[in-house]
Design an enzyme around this catalytic site. Structure first.
Site, PDB file in Angstrom:
ATOM      1  CG  ASN A  58     106.272  24.787  42.013  1.00  0.00           C
ATOM      2  OD1 ASN A  58     106.496  23.584  41.925  1.00  0.00           O
ATOM      3  ND2 ASN A  58     105.820  25.359  43.119  1.00  0.00           N
ATOM      4  CE  LYS A  63     102.272  25.140  43.072  1.00  0.00           C
ATOM      5  NZ  LYS A  63     101.223  25.931  43.692  1.00  0.00           N
ATOM      6  CG  HIS A 121     106.046  26.510  47.314  1.00  0.00           C
ATOM      7  ND1 HIS A 121     104.769  26.234  47.734  1.00  0.00           N
ATOM      8  CD2 HIS A 121     105.936  27.188  46.149  1.00  0.00           C
ATOM      9  CE1 HIS A 121     103.918  26.734  46.843  1.00  0.00           C
ATOM     10  NE2 HIS A 121     104.602  27.307  45.868  1.00  0.00           N
ATOM     11  CD  GLU A 146     101.509  24.544  47.027  1.00  0.00           C
ATOM     12  OE1 GLU A 146     102.271  23.736  46.448  1.00  0.00           O
ATOM     13  OE2 GLU A 146     100.774  25.344  46.409  1.00  0.00           O
ATOM     14  CD  GLU A 158     105.492  31.462  45.104  1.00  0.00           C
ATOM     15  OE1 GLU A 158     105.223  31.365  43.898  1.00  0.00           O
ATOM     16  OE2 GLU A 158     105.554  30.486  45.867  1.00  0.00           O
ATOM     17  N   GLY A 190      97.360  29.729  43.676  1.00  0.00           N
ATOM     18  CA  GLY A 190      96.350  28.772  43.225  1.00  0.00           C
ATOM     19  C   GLY A 190      94.920  29.241  43.455  1.00  0.00           C
ATOM     20  CB  SER A 217      96.899  33.783  40.598  1.00  0.00           C
ATOM     21  OG  SER A 217      96.348  32.853  41.523  1.00  0.00           O
TER      22      SER A 217
END
Ligand code: PGA
Length: 253
Positions: free
Chosen positions: A11, A13, A97, A99, A169, A175, A215
């Site tokens: 991904n 991003k 996702h 985010e 996730e 991250g 991660s």
């Protein structure tokens, strides 16, 4: 256990211009050419999709998008539909996702509508779920996963979901450099699979791929992939550099 082909997905991003994405995709195409027994996907930004599609033509890398709108067309300024993604060369689309849930108001209901749109257009949805740190600490991990699965997949039957991929996730691992332990990942994946068996059916639960994300890097990919219910990885940071991502797609040795 079903016969599930592992999927390693990158991904990207909001990183890389079209030119930078093409450069990375070309390099990855060379590096990953010999990767066997694994499916590879990269999801660049919308503006890079068509260029990257051309760059990875006749390779073992599939193209994915990072989001879509649930309508096929209409007066929705700034949005992009499933048929547009298909036309740009996408086979996959990441949906829900964390985010997007956190910063752009994505809900379980919008996730459900987007999965429907993806399936209708022949795109393979990668549905993301996962708990925040506060939820985990409050002992709510499983109830959060439950709700996200129940609501996100409401109204679907096995036939609709044949191409669905799940991505677990944990938000606290994205991250942050903090990876879930292999035991934590396995526990969540096994739980998700059991829930899918209850909501859809056993056959579906056995064949659906559940990726771990948060991660993932060359130093932990092998132990995560060795867990019986981990069928792949959704990778952010470590997917940006083709050399590093190539190590991930070659996790089998
Ligand atoms: P990360 O991101 O690998 O950088 O933690 C994962 C993701 O957001 O899918």
């Amino acid at each position: 256990m079903g016969n599930r082909l592992p999927l390693i997905a990158g991904n990207w991003k909001m990183y890389k211009t079209g030119d930078e994405a093409v450069q990375s995709a070309r390099r990855l195409k060379e590096l990953a050419a010999d990767a066997a027994g694994v499916e590879i996907m990269i999801a660049p930004t919308f503006t890079a999709l068509a260029q990257v599609a051309a760059a990875i033509q006749s390779s073992n890398i599939a193209l994915g998008a990072q989001n879509l709108h649930w309508e096929t067309q209409g007066a929705f300024t700034g949005e992009i539909s499933a048929p547009m993604l298909v036309n740009a060369g996408c086979r996959y689309v990441i949906i829900g996702h964390s985010e997007r849930r956190q910063y752009f108001g994505e809900t379980d209901q919008s996730v459900q509508r987007k999965i429907r749109a993806a399936v209708n257009a022949g795109l393979r949805p990668v549905m993301c779920i996962g708990e925040t740190e506060t939820e985990r600490e409050a002992g709510k991990t499983f109830s959060v996963l439950d709700k996200q699965i129940q609501k996100g997949l409401e109204g679907f039957v096995f036939q609709d979901l044949k191409s669905l991929v799940l991505a677990y996730e944990p938000v606290w691992a994205i991250g942050t450099g903090k990876t879930a332990t292999k035991e934590q990942a396995q526990e969540a994946h096994a739980y998700i699979r059991r829930q899918l068996a209850a909501i859809v059916d056993d056959g579906f639960a056995r064949q659906v791929r559940i990726l771990y994300g948060g991660s993932v890097k060359p130093s932990n990919v092998k132990e995560l992939m060795a867990m019986p219910d981990v069928d792949g990885a959704l990778v952010g940071g470590a997917s940006l550099d083709p050399e590093t991502f190539s190590q991930l797609v070659h996790y089998q040795g």
